[in-house]
Design a protein around this motif. Structure first.
Motif, PDB file in Angstrom:
ATOM      1  N   ASP A   1      -6.523  -6.776  -1.702  1.00 18.17           N
ATOM      2  CA  ASP A   1      -5.873  -5.963  -0.675  1.00 18.17           C
ATOM      3  C   ASP A   1      -6.395  -6.479   0.667  1.00 18.17           C
ATOM      4  O   ASP A   1      -7.580  -6.356   0.967  1.00 18.17           O
ATOM      5  CB  ASP A   1      -6.220  -4.483  -0.862  1.00 18.17           C
ATOM      6  CG  ASP A   1      -5.641  -3.601   0.231  1.00 18.17           C
ATOM      7  OD1 ASP A   1      -4.708  -4.038   0.937  1.00 18.17           O
ATOM      8  OD2 ASP A   1      -6.116  -2.459   0.379  1.00 18.17           O
TER       9      ASP A   1
ATOM     10  N   TYR B   1       0.870  -1.181   0.000  1.00 22.71           N
ATOM     11  CA  TYR B   1       0.000   0.000   0.000  1.00 22.71           C
ATOM     12  C   TYR B   1       0.900   1.221   0.000  1.00 22.71           C
ATOM     13  O   TYR B   1       1.609   1.488   0.964  1.00 22.71           O
ATOM     14  CB  TYR B   1      -0.903  -0.024   1.238  1.00 22.71           C
ATOM     15  CG  TYR B   1      -2.175   0.761   1.068  1.00 22.71           C
ATOM     16  CD1 TYR B   1      -3.276   0.194   0.446  1.00 22.71           C
ATOM     17  CD2 TYR B   1      -2.288   2.055   1.546  1.00 22.71           C
ATOM     18  CE1 TYR B   1      -4.459   0.902   0.295  1.00 22.71           C
ATOM     19  CE2 TYR B   1      -3.470   2.760   1.398  1.00 22.71           C
ATOM     20  CZ  TYR B   1      -4.550   2.185   0.779  1.00 22.71           C
ATOM     21  OH  TYR B   1      -5.714   2.889   0.633  1.00 22.71           O
TER      22      TYR B   1
ATOM     23  N   HIS C   1      -1.599  -3.042   5.802  1.00 15.13           N
ATOM     24  CA  HIS C   1      -1.927  -3.864   4.632  1.00 15.13           C
ATOM     25  C   HIS C   1      -0.868  -4.956   4.507  1.00 15.13           C
ATOM     26  O   HIS C   1       0.266  -4.690   4.142  1.00 15.13           O
ATOM     27  CB  HIS C   1      -1.997  -2.988   3.385  1.00 15.13           C
ATOM     28  CG  HIS C   1      -3.018  -1.909   3.521  1.00 15.13           C
ATOM     29  ND1 HIS C   1      -4.278  -1.996   2.988  1.00 15.13           N
ATOM     30  CD2 HIS C   1      -2.978  -0.733   4.195  1.00 15.13           C
ATOM     31  CE1 HIS C   1      -4.963  -0.908   3.293  1.00 15.13           C
ATOM     32  NE2 HIS C   1      -4.192  -0.133   4.035  1.00 15.13           N
TER      33      HIS C   1
END
Length: 180
Positions: free
Chosen positions: A111, A27, A103
């Motif tokens: 994700d 991320y 993440h």
């Protein structure tokens, strides 16, 4: 409060472990998502009049110098009621909060993340009984927190679906996510 501190320490430890292992950046700084959804399994009092709704927005951040972290906001709304004989209690909850997520996995379509929300629960309630003399209302508010574990599945570069387990306005939230 002890659970909140343990959860925060766990999330930060994940980030430092990822940095130590030089893992892939899932991320990126400046990357952002908007989640808009409905909930199942209310964490609040009473029978829900409507499903809880929520929205969250997050942006990739390097505030703590930890890769794969996003920070943002959360808003949730739920309304519930209970009836006993001729009495009816109604409750409205509005949760406003700041949240952070780590993440831990992502590719072009997925994700996966987990995190913490710290917020404020604005509560109002009313009681309505038989006759005009038995109607009361009150308001109360207080700090709240939530842990969440979620995943997004992207159908295109900017649109996808998400699901989160947590303790905001519902135990399970799901809906649409928009990448910006």
């Amino acid at each position: 409060m002890k659970n909140l501190l343990i959860a925060l320490a766990f999330i930060l430890a994940l980030g430092y472990t990822a940095e130590a292992q030089k893992t892939q950046t899932y991320y990126k700084v400046g990357e952002s998502n908007l989640n808009i959804g409905v909930g199942l399994g209310s964490t609040l009092v009473g029978d829900l009049d409507l499903p809880p709704i929520s929205a969250s927005y997050e942006v990739g951040s390097d505030l703590f110098k930890i890769p794969n972290v996003s920070l943002g906001g959360y808003v949730g709304f739920a309304q519930s009621s209970e009836e006993y004989f001729a009495w009816k209690w109604s409750y409205t909850h509005i949760i406003l909060g700041a949240r952070g997520s780590y993440h831990f996995y992502a590719d072009k379509m997925w994700d996966c993340y987990g995190g913490l929300m710290i917020g404020y629960n604005i509560v109002s309630s009313s009681v309505d009984g038989p006759g005009d003399d038995y109607a009361f209302s009150a308001a109360s508010s207080g700090m709240t927190y939530s842990l969440h574990l979620g995943a997004r599945y992207f159908i295109s570069n900017s649109f996808g679906l998400y699901a989160e387990l947590g303790y905001g306005v519902a135990y399970l939230n799901f809906g649409a996510t928009f990448s910006m």
